[in-house]
Design a protein around this motif. Sequence first.
Motif, PDB file in Angstrom:
ATOM      1  N   TYR A 179      -7.672   5.887  -1.458  1.00  0.00           N
ATOM      2  CA  TYR A 179      -8.510   4.752  -1.083  1.00  0.00           C
ATOM      3  C   TYR A 179      -9.079   4.037  -2.306  1.00  0.00           C
ATOM      4  O   TYR A 179      -9.717   2.989  -2.174  1.00  0.00           O
ATOM      5  CB  TYR A 179      -9.649   5.214  -0.170  1.00  0.00           C
ATOM      6  CG  TYR A 179      -9.175   5.995   1.036  1.00  0.00           C
ATOM      7  CD1 TYR A 179      -8.151   5.504   1.838  1.00  0.00           C
ATOM      8  CD2 TYR A 179      -9.732   7.224   1.369  1.00  0.00           C
ATOM      9  CE1 TYR A 179      -7.700   6.221   2.936  1.00  0.00           C
ATOM     10  CE2 TYR A 179      -9.285   7.945   2.472  1.00  0.00           C
ATOM     11  CZ  TYR A 179      -8.270   7.440   3.245  1.00  0.00           C
ATOM     12  OH  TYR A 179      -7.817   8.146   4.333  1.00  0.00           O
ATOM     13  N   CYS A 180      -8.884   4.591  -3.492  1.00  0.00           N
ATOM     14  CA  CYS A 180      -9.351   3.970  -4.727  1.00  0.00           C
ATOM     15  C   CYS A 180      -8.430   2.808  -5.109  1.00  0.00           C
ATOM     16  O   CYS A 180      -7.218   2.893  -4.946  1.00  0.00           O
ATOM     17  CB  CYS A 180      -9.365   4.989  -5.859  1.00  0.00           C
ATOM     18  SG  CYS A 180     -10.627   6.282  -5.712  1.00  0.00           S
ATOM     19  N   TRP A 208     -14.106  -4.860  -1.570  1.00  0.00           N
ATOM     20  CA  TRP A 208     -13.440  -3.905  -0.687  1.00  0.00           C
ATOM     21  C   TRP A 208     -11.950  -4.192  -0.659  1.00  0.00           C
ATOM     22  O   TRP A 208     -11.506  -5.285  -1.017  1.00  0.00           O
ATOM     23  CB  TRP A 208     -14.016  -4.004   0.738  1.00  0.00           C
ATOM     24  CG  TRP A 208     -15.420  -3.503   0.850  1.00  0.00           C
ATOM     25  CD1 TRP A 208     -16.539  -4.063   0.308  1.00  0.00           C
ATOM     26  CD2 TRP A 208     -15.859  -2.321   1.525  1.00  0.00           C
ATOM     27  NE1 TRP A 208     -17.645  -3.310   0.601  1.00  0.00           N
ATOM     28  CE2 TRP A 208     -17.265  -2.236   1.355  1.00  0.00           C
ATOM     29  CE3 TRP A 208     -15.212  -1.338   2.264  1.00  0.00           C
ATOM     30  CZ2 TRP A 208     -18.021  -1.193   1.897  1.00  0.00           C
ATOM     31  CZ3 TRP A 208     -15.961  -0.301   2.809  1.00  0.00           C
ATOM     32  CH2 TRP A 208     -17.349  -0.236   2.613  1.00  0.00           C
ATOM     33  N   PHE A 223      -6.757   0.885   6.672  1.00  0.00           N
ATOM     34  CA  PHE A 223      -7.996   1.398   6.091  1.00  0.00           C
ATOM     35  C   PHE A 223      -8.638   0.298   5.250  1.00  0.00           C
ATOM     36  O   PHE A 223      -7.947  -0.474   4.585  1.00  0.00           O
ATOM     37  CB  PHE A 223      -7.736   2.622   5.212  1.00  0.00           C
ATOM     38  CG  PHE A 223      -7.071   3.759   5.924  1.00  0.00           C
ATOM     39  CD1 PHE A 223      -7.788   4.582   6.769  1.00  0.00           C
ATOM     40  CD2 PHE A 223      -5.716   3.983   5.774  1.00  0.00           C
ATOM     41  CE1 PHE A 223      -7.180   5.616   7.441  1.00  0.00           C
ATOM     42  CE2 PHE A 223      -5.087   5.013   6.441  1.00  0.00           C
ATOM     43  CZ  PHE A 223      -5.824   5.837   7.284  1.00  0.00           C
ATOM     44  N   SER A 225     -11.559   0.176   2.338  1.00  0.00           N
ATOM     45  CA  SER A 225     -12.370   1.056   1.498  1.00  0.00           C
ATOM     46  C   SER A 225     -13.077   0.263   0.409  1.00  0.00           C
ATOM     47  O   SER A 225     -12.578  -0.767  -0.054  1.00  0.00           O
ATOM     48  CB  SER A 225     -11.486   2.136   0.857  1.00  0.00           C
ATOM     49  OG  SER A 225     -10.410   1.547   0.143  1.00  0.00           O
ATOM     50  N   HIS A 229     -15.818   4.528  -5.577  1.00  0.00           N
ATOM     51  CA  HIS A 229     -15.532   5.799  -4.911  1.00  0.00           C
ATOM     52  C   HIS A 229     -16.853   6.405  -4.434  1.00  0.00           C
ATOM     53  O   HIS A 229     -17.547   7.087  -5.176  1.00  0.00           O
ATOM     54  CB  HIS A 229     -14.826   6.753  -5.886  1.00  0.00           C
ATOM     55  CG  HIS A 229     -14.351   8.032  -5.249  1.00  0.00           C
ATOM     56  ND1 HIS A 229     -13.135   8.144  -4.625  1.00  0.00           N
ATOM     57  CD2 HIS A 229     -14.944   9.239  -5.140  1.00  0.00           C
ATOM     58  CE1 HIS A 229     -12.989   9.371  -4.166  1.00  0.00           C
ATOM     59  NE2 HIS A 229     -14.070  10.055  -4.478  1.00  0.00           N
ATOM     60  N   SER A 231     -19.350   7.408  -0.541  1.00  0.00           N
ATOM     61  CA  SER A 231     -19.375   7.588   0.905  1.00  0.00           C
ATOM     62  C   SER A 231     -19.930   6.330   1.574  1.00  0.00           C
ATOM     63  O   SER A 231     -20.443   5.427   0.911  1.00  0.00           O
ATOM     64  CB  SER A 231     -20.230   8.806   1.271  1.00  0.00           C
ATOM     65  OG  SER A 231     -21.556   8.639   0.781  1.00  0.00           O
ATOM     66  N   HIS A 264     -14.728   9.460  -0.656  1.00  0.00           N
ATOM     67  CA  HIS A 264     -14.521   8.009  -0.659  1.00  0.00           C
ATOM     68  C   HIS A 264     -14.407   7.552   0.796  1.00  0.00           C
ATOM     69  O   HIS A 264     -13.354   7.641   1.411  1.00  0.00           O
ATOM     70  CB  HIS A 264     -13.252   7.652  -1.429  1.00  0.00           C
ATOM     71  CG  HIS A 264     -13.179   6.216  -1.806  1.00  0.00           C
ATOM     72  ND1 HIS A 264     -12.410   5.736  -2.846  1.00  0.00           N
ATOM     73  CD2 HIS A 264     -13.777   5.117  -1.294  1.00  0.00           C
ATOM     74  CE1 HIS A 264     -12.544   4.427  -2.955  1.00  0.00           C
ATOM     75  NE2 HIS A 264     -13.367   4.023  -2.002  1.00  0.00           N
ATOM     76  N   CYS A 266     -14.147   5.274   4.164  1.00  0.00           N
ATOM     77  CA  CYS A 266     -13.357   4.099   4.509  1.00  0.00           C
ATOM     78  C   CYS A 266     -13.460   3.848   6.006  1.00  0.00           C
ATOM     79  O   CYS A 266     -13.729   4.762   6.794  1.00  0.00           O
ATOM     80  CB  CYS A 266     -11.890   4.271   4.108  1.00  0.00           C
ATOM     81  SG  CYS A 266     -11.030   5.562   4.994  1.00  0.00           S
ATOM     82  N   GLU A 268     -11.505   2.714   9.416  1.00  0.00           N
ATOM     83  CA  GLU A 268     -10.145   2.816   9.937  1.00  0.00           C
ATOM     84  C   GLU A 268     -10.028   1.933  11.170  1.00  0.00           C
ATOM     85  O   GLU A 268     -10.968   1.832  11.959  1.00  0.00           O
ATOM     86  CB  GLU A 268      -9.831   4.267  10.303  1.00  0.00           C
ATOM     87  CG  GLU A 268      -8.459   4.464  10.931  1.00  0.00           C
ATOM     88  CD  GLU A 268      -8.242   5.887  11.417  1.00  0.00           C
ATOM     89  OE1 GLU A 268      -7.418   6.081  12.321  1.00  0.00           O
ATOM     90  OE2 GLU A 268      -8.905   6.813  10.896  1.00  0.00           O
TER      91      GLU A 268
END
Length: 438
Positions: A179-180, A208, A223, A225, A229, A231, A264, A266, A268
């Motif tokens: 997700y990075c 994002w 996704f 994200s 990185h 939460s 990390h 994300c 969905e």
Amino acid sequence: MNLNQIIEAFLSLSIQNGGWMELDRFYLKNRILLLVGEKLLEEESQTVELFQGTAEKMVDELINYALANKKIENDQASKNVLKAQLFDLLMPPPAVVNAFFAQYYSKTPQDATDYFYQLNRKSGYVKKYESLESMTVEAGYGEMTFKLMTDQTKKTSETAANEFAAACIQEKSSPQCPYCFESEGYAEQKAENSMKRFIRMNLQGESWGFQFATDEQYSEQFFISPEKHSSLEYGKRGINRMTQILDVFPHYFISLKDDGSIRHGCYEGGKEQFPLFHKSISRYIELADFPLLNIGTVYWPFPVIRLQSPNKEDITEAAAVVLNRWEKSIKTIEDNIFISIIGRRKEGTYEFDLLFTNADKTTENREIDRQKFSIAELSGVLNLYDAELIKTEEIERSGRIEQLSEQYLGQLLQTDLFKRVDSRIESFEDFLTELEKN
């Protein structure tokens, strides 16, 4: 098929995807010939019949030529490097993809996502496994859907992401997880990742990235994200961001669920219409501060509260009230218990479901073998990857799926957060009563 046919098909797909132009055809052909160790091909007098295989099959064939020409060593590492180089030629650079996306978005949001999705599908980055059969079963709480899939070894997105993150940590590489943003084009763990592209988005003044799942579990799974990185918030700010995403992509649903491992966070989402989405509110409740908001419960195996309003501020504020009430109802906040949240747009109305489930599976089963329920499974769709089940006769298969539906329903029933020993409130009914008092 000879090499010329394969290369011509490869060139056509590369140009069609937008990364190259027709003027680049000779240049691109020479790049491929250099990679596989061939000399300049002689043009055939007749029209060349194009190779009809997938992008992945084309790349595999080109690797075979490279092996035959001793251009690379016959080991997996060398094959993966060449594979990544070839795949990268199929996909336009990130800046080009984002420019095309913006151009299509100026028409409609769906035009933009259709472009991006088809680009990922044609290049082979998104592998969509069609179900051999889809069965609808009455499971006591309404209809549930069971899909027999062709790929029995397919991993969930969470499992694949965890493996990616673990490998990156071990190798001390730059991207910490898939997700990075640094994972864009990073093919160290998987050659196909060289085709990964993010669509850059601005949400609440922050950067994002939007990407499609490479192994999708349902239609157009994606996704979103943050660049950082970190939460995600489960409170008012997080829900407000979900409504903003729905404004950007009104044809998709969006969800927020604790993945239990990767830090990390994300969002969905996707295009699938799950059985839960078709259920209606079975019992309405009242929140005094939100007279124009529809709020109530949905008859489902575990507690679900649904909020409906054309006003996204009401959705955000009311959902925050419910979440705050829940935090006060558990004995310890340290448990990091999160409620799964799913939002969507319906004819100008925002509709959000709050799912009170710990999402843990409590029994082992050869078909239902993952540790946590996915958003699809919580919403009434179970994908079955079992070769023996696929081969059985229809009557026997139908009976087996009925047995699985009972097991599936039983597991969903056991995820009820109000049945946890650390809950201060004895039942969902008590929680609703306390909620209406606020």
